[in-house]
Design a protein around this motif. Structure first.
Motif, PDB file in Angstrom:
ATOM      1  N   LEU A 123     169.823 110.636 -30.007  1.00 44.56           N
ATOM      2  CA  LEU A 123     169.839 109.435 -29.177  1.00 44.56           C
ATOM      3  C   LEU A 123     168.693 109.458 -28.166  1.00 44.56           C
ATOM      4  CD1 LEU A 123     173.673 109.006 -28.539  1.00 44.56           C
ATOM      5  CD2 LEU A 123     172.228 107.788 -30.173  1.00 44.56           C
ATOM      6  N   CYS A 126     165.759 108.237 -29.911  1.00 50.44           N
ATOM      7  CA  CYS A 126     165.772 106.770 -30.023  1.00 50.44           C
ATOM      8  C   CYS A 126     165.093 106.140 -28.814  1.00 50.44           C
ATOM      9  CB  CYS A 126     167.201 106.261 -30.147  1.00 50.44           C
ATOM     10  SG  CYS A 126     168.039 106.692 -31.677  1.00 50.44           S
ATOM     11  N   GLY A 127     165.399 106.681 -27.622  1.00 51.84           N
ATOM     12  CA  GLY A 127     164.740 106.168 -26.424  1.00 51.84           C
ATOM     13  C   GLY A 127     163.245 106.403 -26.456  1.00 51.84           C
ATOM     14  N   THR A 146     167.467 105.017 -21.901  1.00 52.35           N
ATOM     15  CA  THR A 146     168.196 105.680 -22.989  1.00 52.35           C
ATOM     16  C   THR A 146     167.786 107.148 -23.086  1.00 52.35           C
ATOM     17  OG1 THR A 146     168.336 103.608 -24.246  1.00 52.35           O
ATOM     18  CG2 THR A 146     168.673 105.662 -25.465  1.00 52.35           C
ATOM     19  N   SER A 150     170.193 110.457 -21.698  1.00 50.38           N
ATOM     20  CA  SER A 150     170.435 111.546 -22.645  1.00 50.38           C
ATOM     21  C   SER A 150     170.036 112.885 -22.038  1.00 50.38           C
ATOM     22  CB  SER A 150     169.659 111.304 -23.943  1.00 50.38           C
ATOM     23  OG  SER A 150     170.050 110.097 -24.562  1.00 50.38           O
TER      24      SER A 150
END
Length: 489
Positions: A123, A126-127, A146, A150
């Protein structure tokens, strides 16, 4: 598909969708299928599959770029795929995969092996995706947060250790403050342009004078936010404490992945969107670069904790990378990309060796813990020597070419004082890196310690990072061409 979500939008977002899917699947399988701690290493399968599918998608996007004129745009220009963003996507992929490989043994030793760790890794990636590919302020900010959220969780992952909890809290508070500065800067840029699209902002900035107070305020606050994210002085105060308190594997991920993603955003903003306002932001970056090299080097000299030493080293390297942005020519931007590429392998490799020093009852974070490493484990000592020589910029390692192109760009653009200052600080850095070499090869252990904590994943990661550090140093031409292709103006 509808006009709101086209097949091209899906093609651009496919890698990040796959990463998010596998990240969430990791959380579900951890709860239902692998509830026991000794079973959780099998969750690495999801990390491997997610990265493999994402890598396949990146490869397909790279093959398709020519047919789209070198840039694939989605969501009305909010997200773009080009050679520049793909360069960073591969860095993020390699970093996440290596950190995942080395983590399971480390987490078992620290009795904190939980499945959500692997999901949050993906994740965070993803950011990072949206920091490299974002072409619109809201998209960039959502990607930034994001990634940041995380990391807030991952830094405090050693929940039984007060030091890790304190590091996470400090990172959260200061990270929130820096995000506030960045959001304020973005809001002023939106007010200037009447749009959140970077292309529209670039056109609006070009029409304003260099003495425009509002533009200076936007650039100054944006710079403050970005300097925090890259760990540059004078907004580096979180770096040593967070690097020391975080799990060593996450320190490696933070030092490489987060820094690369933040520099991707910084380059997209300053080299392109705010390029016409160079006279406004160049003095700010010069001051930050000089401070970063000064504070990073002088503070690293006195450190006895290896993670804090590498933390201040990271501040120093942020200063060097900023010099390439300050130079502002093709050589400088090429040098930044090469520097970030080699920094990925050499810094990850150094933290890999430190991770292997962590055993039950022994943190392995003091320079004295490196004593006699050549006798205890010659392989680890030799790999560490290669990584430290590369961090110092000594040929024939990859780190030499990172600094070479930065210094060359400064000479080409007439920044002679910065070039001389950079060379002098490079000489200073050799001292504290050689302290670690001395401990490994000359000094001996004061008392017998357990064997190093290692695993198959650790061995694979060490070989990959070590070989790449040497290969880029000995045969840099293909990597130089890759960097040149990734940033063409």
């Amino acid at each position: 598909m509808s006009v709101y979500y086209t097949s091209l939008d899906n093609f651009v977002l496919l890698p990040v969708l796959l990463l998010a899917l596998f990240g969430c699947a990791t959380l579900l399988f951890d709860f239902w299928v692998f509830p026991e701690a000794h079973q959780r290493k099998y969750l690495l399968i999801f990390v491997g599959l997610g990265e493999a599918f994402a890598g396949r998608a990146f490869w397909m996007q790279g093959k398709s770029l020519a047919s789209y004129g070198g840039e694939i745009s989605a969501f009305h220009g909010a997200v773009v795929i080009d050679h520049f963003s793909l360069f960073f996507h591969w860095i993020f992929l390699i970093t996440t995969l290596i950190v995942g490989l080395i983590s399971y043994r480390y987490l078992e030793v620290r009795d904190e092996h939980h499945g959500e760790y692997y999901g949050i890794l993906m994740l965070a990636q993803c950011g990072m995706f949206f920091l490299a590919s974002g072409n619109e302020l809201v998209t960039i900010f959502v990607g930034l947060e994001t990634m940041a959220v995380s990391f807030y969780v991952l830094v405090g992952f050693l929940r039984a250790e007060q030091r890790s909890n304190e590091a996470a809290l400090k990172y959260l508070l200061l990270g929130g403050l820096s995000s506030g500065f960045l959001a304020y800067g973005f809001s002023i840029l939106y007010g200037i342009a009447g749009s959140t699209q970077l292309n529209d902002i670039a056109k609006a900035v070009a029409t304003r004078g260099h003495s425009d107070t509002i533009l200076f305020l936007a650039i100054a606050t944006t710079t403050v936010g970005l300097l925090f994210k890259i760990g540059g002085a004078p907004f580096h105060m979180w770096v040593p404490d967070v690097y020391e308190g975080a799990p060593t594997t996450i320190t490696a991920f933070l030092a490489v992945g987060s820094k690369a993603a933040s520099f991707a955003l910084l380059m997209r903003l300053f080299a392109s969107t705010l390029g016409s306002a160079r006279a406004t932001w160049e003095p700010l970056l010069i001051a930050a670069a000089v401070l970063s090299m000064t504070i990073g080097n002088l503070a690293a000299i006195t450190q006895t904790n290896t993670k804090r030493l590498l933390a201040y080293s990271s501040v120093n390297h942020a200063g060097y990378i900023l010099l390439g942005v300050i130079a502002g020519n093709n050589t400088g931007y090429k040098g930044v990309l090469i520097y970030l590429l080699v920094y990925t392998f050499m810094n990850l490799g150094a933290f890999l060796v430190l991770t292997s020093l962590t055993r039950r009852g022994l943190a392995g974070e003091d320079i004295n813990d490196l004593r006699g490493l050549m006798k205890k484990s010659p392989g680890h000592a030799l790999w560490m020597l290669i990584f430290l020589l590369s961090l110092a910029g000594i040929p024939p390692t990859a780190g030499f070419f990172g600094k070479y192109f930065i210094f060359l760009s400064l000479i080409e653009t007439g920044h002679y004082v910065l070039a001389v200052l950079g060379c002098l600080y490079a000489a200073v850095a050799i001292y504290y890196y050689m302290r670690m070499v001395k401990a490994m090869f000359i000094e001996t252990e004061e008392e017998e310690t357990p064997a190093l904590s290692t695993s198959f994943g650790m061995q694979v990661a060490l070989v990959v990072t070590g070989v790449m550090t040497l290969v880029i140093g000995v045969y840099p031409e293909p990597f130089v061409r890759l960097a040149q292709q990734s940033f063409q103006r």
